[in-house]
Design a protein around this motif. Structure first.
Motif, PDB file in Angstrom:
ATOM      1  N   PHE A 247       0.342   6.956  -3.919  1.00  0.00           N
ATOM      2  CA  PHE A 247       0.790   8.953  -3.604  1.00  0.00           C
ATOM      3  C   PHE A 247      -0.040   9.295  -3.256  1.00  0.00           C
ATOM      4  O   PHE A 247      -1.391   9.361  -3.923  1.00  0.00           O
ATOM      5  CB  PHE A 247       1.431   9.477  -5.389  1.00  0.00           C
ATOM      6  CG  PHE A 247       2.291   8.155  -5.797  1.00  0.00           C
ATOM      7  CD1 PHE A 247       4.095   7.844  -5.546  1.00  0.00           C
ATOM      8  CD2 PHE A 247       2.504   6.663  -6.315  1.00  0.00           C
ATOM      9  CE1 PHE A 247       5.058   7.127  -6.184  1.00  0.00           C
ATOM     10  CE2 PHE A 247       3.238   6.616  -7.350  1.00  0.00           C
ATOM     11  CZ  PHE A 247       4.638   6.235  -6.359  1.00  0.00           C
ATOM     12  N   GLY A 248       0.360   9.993  -2.364  1.00  0.00           N
ATOM     13  CA  GLY A 248      -0.723  10.933  -1.612  1.00  0.00           C
ATOM     14  C   GLY A 248      -0.574  11.371  -0.445  1.00  0.00           C
ATOM     15  O   GLY A 248      -1.680  11.691  -0.011  1.00  0.00           O
ATOM     16  N   GLY A 249      -0.592  10.266   0.445  1.00  0.00           N
ATOM     17  CA  GLY A 249      -0.109  11.094   1.251  1.00  0.00           C
ATOM     18  C   GLY A 249      -1.770   9.582   2.575  1.00  0.00           C
ATOM     19  O   GLY A 249      -1.666   8.869   1.720  1.00  0.00           O
ATOM     20  N   GLY A 250      -2.139  10.197   3.060  1.00  0.00           N
ATOM     21  CA  GLY A 250      -2.477   9.902   4.415  1.00  0.00           C
ATOM     22  C   GLY A 250      -4.087   9.331   3.777  1.00  0.00           C
ATOM     23  O   GLY A 250      -4.687   8.555   3.945  1.00  0.00           O
ATOM     24  N   TYR A 251      -4.552  10.750   3.144  1.00  0.00           N
ATOM     25  CA  TYR A 251      -5.915  10.860   2.464  1.00  0.00           C
ATOM     26  C   TYR A 251      -5.706   9.328   1.389  1.00  0.00           C
ATOM     27  O   TYR A 251      -7.271   8.847   1.572  1.00  0.00           O
ATOM     28  CB  TYR A 251      -6.157  11.692   2.407  1.00  0.00           C
ATOM     29  CG  TYR A 251      -6.572  12.705   3.521  1.00  0.00           C
ATOM     30  CD1 TYR A 251      -6.726  13.071   4.378  1.00  0.00           C
ATOM     31  CD2 TYR A 251      -4.734  14.155   3.387  1.00  0.00           C
ATOM     32  CE1 TYR A 251      -7.168  14.072   5.318  1.00  0.00           C
ATOM     33  CE2 TYR A 251      -4.985  14.966   4.229  1.00  0.00           C
ATOM     34  CZ  TYR A 251      -5.365  14.800   5.351  1.00  0.00           C
ATOM     35  OH  TYR A 251      -5.665  15.243   6.649  1.00  0.00           O
ATOM     36  N   ILE A 252      -4.634   8.953   0.874  1.00  0.00           N
ATOM     37  CA  ILE A 252      -5.393   8.153  -0.035  1.00  0.00           C
ATOM     38  C   ILE A 252      -5.200   6.679   0.295  1.00  0.00           C
ATOM     39  O   ILE A 252      -5.552   5.167   0.106  1.00  0.00           O
ATOM     40  CB  ILE A 252      -4.003   8.332  -1.334  1.00  0.00           C
ATOM     41  CG1 ILE A 252      -4.062   9.405  -1.787  1.00  0.00           C
ATOM     42  CG2 ILE A 252      -4.506   7.654  -2.406  1.00  0.00           C
ATOM     43  CD1 ILE A 252      -5.590   9.508  -2.077  1.00  0.00           C
ATOM     44  N   ILE A 253      -3.849   6.605   1.664  1.00  0.00           N
ATOM     45  CA  ILE A 253      -3.744   5.392   1.557  1.00  0.00           C
ATOM     46  C   ILE A 253      -4.727   4.231   2.865  1.00  0.00           C
ATOM     47  O   ILE A 253      -4.918   3.199   3.026  1.00  0.00           O
ATOM     48  CB  ILE A 253      -2.311   5.059   2.712  1.00  0.00           C
ATOM     49  CG1 ILE A 253      -1.935   3.866   2.465  1.00  0.00           C
ATOM     50  CG2 ILE A 253      -2.057   5.759   3.676  1.00  0.00           C
ATOM     51  CD1 ILE A 253      -0.410   3.857   2.964  1.00  0.00           C
TER      52      ILE A 253
ATOM     53  N   LEU B 254       1.365  -1.364   0.319  1.00  0.00           N
ATOM     54  CA  LEU B 254      -0.191   0.393  -0.246  1.00  0.00           C
ATOM     55  C   LEU B 254       1.371   1.279  -0.074  1.00  0.00           C
ATOM     56  O   LEU B 254       0.535   2.198  -0.943  1.00  0.00           O
ATOM     57  CB  LEU B 254      -1.217   0.136   1.472  1.00  0.00           C
ATOM     58  CG  LEU B 254      -2.184  -1.095   1.486  1.00  0.00           C
ATOM     59  CD1 LEU B 254      -2.795  -1.213   2.650  1.00  0.00           C
ATOM     60  CD2 LEU B 254      -2.871  -0.412  -0.206  1.00  0.00           C
ATOM     61  N   SER B 255       1.704   1.038   0.567  1.00  0.00           N
ATOM     62  CA  SER B 255       2.805   2.549   0.526  1.00  0.00           C
ATOM     63  C   SER B 255       3.327   1.958  -0.291  1.00  0.00           C
ATOM     64  O   SER B 255       3.900   3.994  -0.788  1.00  0.00           O
ATOM     65  CB  SER B 255       4.037   2.261   2.183  1.00  0.00           C
ATOM     66  OG  SER B 255       4.427   2.855   2.125  1.00  0.00           O
TER      67      SER B 255
ATOM     68  N   VAL C 216       1.294   6.621   8.832  1.00  0.00           N
ATOM     69  CA  VAL C 216       1.864   6.147   9.797  1.00  0.00           C
ATOM     70  C   VAL C 216       1.078   6.030  10.920  1.00  0.00           C
ATOM     71  O   VAL C 216       0.739   5.184  11.484  1.00  0.00           O
ATOM     72  CB  VAL C 216       3.053   6.357  10.068  1.00  0.00           C
ATOM     73  CG1 VAL C 216       3.941   6.196  11.069  1.00  0.00           C
ATOM     74  CG2 VAL C 216       3.755   6.432   8.825  1.00  0.00           C
ATOM     75  N   ASN C 217      -0.147   6.581  10.996  1.00  0.00           N
ATOM     76  CA  ASN C 217      -0.788   6.591  12.324  1.00  0.00           C
ATOM     77  C   ASN C 217      -1.522   5.430  12.097  1.00  0.00           C
ATOM     78  O   ASN C 217      -2.208   4.899  13.336  1.00  0.00           O
ATOM     79  CB  ASN C 217      -2.123   8.315  12.590  1.00  0.00           C
ATOM     80  CG  ASN C 217      -0.742   9.270  13.142  1.00  0.00           C
ATOM     81  OD1 ASN C 217       0.394   8.788  13.209  1.00  0.00           O
ATOM     82  ND2 ASN C 217      -1.077  10.214  13.090  1.00  0.00           N
TER      83      ASN C 217
ATOM     84  N   ALA D 255       1.964  -3.579  15.559  1.00  0.00           N
ATOM     85  CA  ALA D 255       2.127  -1.976  15.234  1.00  0.00           C
ATOM     86  C   ALA D 255       3.869  -1.944  14.590  1.00  0.00           C
ATOM     87  O   ALA D 255       4.029  -1.142  13.377  1.00  0.00           O
ATOM     88  CB  ALA D 255       1.264  -1.343  16.721  1.00  0.00           C
ATOM     89  N   LEU D 256       4.775  -2.959  15.207  1.00  0.00           N
ATOM     90  CA  LEU D 256       6.137  -2.774  14.670  1.00  0.00           C
ATOM     91  C   LEU D 256       6.061  -2.612  13.485  1.00  0.00           C
ATOM     92  O   LEU D 256       7.011  -2.174  11.951  1.00  0.00           O
ATOM     93  CB  LEU D 256       7.092  -3.030  15.704  1.00  0.00           C
ATOM     94  CG  LEU D 256       6.830  -2.522  17.073  1.00  0.00           C
ATOM     95  CD1 LEU D 256       7.413  -3.358  17.845  1.00  0.00           C
ATOM     96  CD2 LEU D 256       7.068  -0.677  16.865  1.00  0.00           C
ATOM     97  N   VAL D 257       5.535  -3.823  12.850  1.00  0.00           N
ATOM     98  CA  VAL D 257       5.650  -4.132  11.902  1.00  0.00           C
ATOM     99  C   VAL D 257       5.176  -3.879  11.094  1.00  0.00           C
ATOM    100  O   VAL D 257       5.794  -3.235   9.620  1.00  0.00           O
ATOM    101  CB  VAL D 257       4.642  -5.175  12.339  1.00  0.00           C
ATOM    102  CG1 VAL D 257       4.654  -6.355   9.896  1.00  0.00           C
ATOM    103  CG2 VAL D 257       6.061  -7.053  12.437  1.00  0.00           C
ATOM    104  N   THR D 258       3.816  -3.081  10.944  1.00  0.00           N
ATOM    105  CA  THR D 258       3.034  -2.127  10.361  1.00  0.00           C
ATOM    106  C   THR D 258       3.624  -0.770   9.999  1.00  0.00           C
ATOM    107  O   THR D 258       3.738   0.160   9.020  1.00  0.00           O
ATOM    108  CB  THR D 258       1.337  -1.701  10.717  1.00  0.00           C
ATOM    109  OG1 THR D 258       1.649  -1.514  11.987  1.00  0.00           O
ATOM    110  CG2 THR D 258       0.743  -2.877  10.073  1.00  0.00           C
ATOM    111  N   ILE D 259       4.522  -0.174  10.822  1.00  0.00           N
ATOM    112  CA  ILE D 259       5.153   0.590  10.996  1.00  0.00           C
ATOM    113  C   ILE D 259       6.200   0.432   9.852  1.00  0.00           C
ATOM    114  O   ILE D 259       6.283   1.399   9.374  1.00  0.00           O
ATOM    115  CB  ILE D 259       5.797   1.271  12.021  1.00  0.00           C
ATOM    116  CG1 ILE D 259       5.246   1.701  13.497  1.00  0.00           C
ATOM    117  CG2 ILE D 259       7.088   2.488  12.530  1.00  0.00           C
ATOM    118  CD1 ILE D 259       5.910   2.412  14.453  1.00  0.00           C
TER     119      ILE D 259
END
Length: 192
Positions: A25-31, A20-21, A67-68, A83-87
């Motif tokens: 493209f476009g940051g959190g509002y997209i992801i 996903l990351s 990231v949040n 949480a660590l894995v997804t970070i």
């Protein structure tokens, strides 16, 4: 509705957030809508309402929204290790891409093909943001709670027409939400 905490779960969390990351493209509002599709619709690890709640927390917390959101989703599914894995899954693609771009920055900056590609991406980002906004507004309207509908409409008007800083709007919404929660608790306490 939490998934088991095994190697397959952690790998799925990592690979999902990494992909996903890497391709968003476009940051959190997209992801966030893509996370919703992956973890709510495909994997069924999180409920729809819970994903909306996690999205709201991610957007109102300091730091990058993507990231949040990844931290909250990973923690919800597999605790602190999740949480660590997804970070890691979320921050590695931008780190790798920016490291490569920094090496070839001079060429990258002046290339007309790259400039055209980025302009095209902006259109796609705008469409995805519009889609997320419409879906979230639809969810609020379907709840048929007048206060939430008024808050949504007021926040839109304050941002779009009055050009009020988003920080003040978020703080006002938090205050209204707290007041509504306190009034609801008070009503419950008085009810027989």
């Amino acid at each position: 509705m939490s998934a088991k905490r095994d190697v397959k779960t952690y790998w799925k969390l990592f690979s999902s957030t990494f992909c996903l990351s890497a391709f968003t493209f476009g940051g959190g509002y997209i992801i966030i809508p893509l996370m919703r599709k992956k973890f709510v619709e495909e994997l069924h690890w999180i409920e729809e309402q819970e994903m909306l709640d996690l999205s709201a927390i991610a957007q109102s917390s300091p730091g990058a929204i993507a990231v949040n959101a990844a931290i909250l989703v990973g923690y919800r599914i597999a605790g602190i290790p999740g949480a660590l894995v997804t970070i890691c899954g979320t921050i590695l693609p931008p780190l790798i891409i920016l490291s490569i771009i920094s090496v070839i920055y001079g060429w990258f900056r002046s290339n007309p093909w790259v400039a055209a590609l980025l302009k095209g991406m902006q259109s796609g980002v705008a469409a995805v943001i519009a889609d997320v906004t419409i879906r979230m507004a639809g969810d609020v309207i379907r709840q048929k709670k007048l206060l939430y509908i008024l808050i949504m409409a007021g926040a839109f008007c304050a941002t779009f027409f009055l050009k009020i800083n988003v920080v003040y709007i978020i703080l006002s919404c938090v205050l209204l939400g707290l007041i509504a929660a306190l009034l609801a608790k008070r009503r419950e306490a008085k009810a027989p």
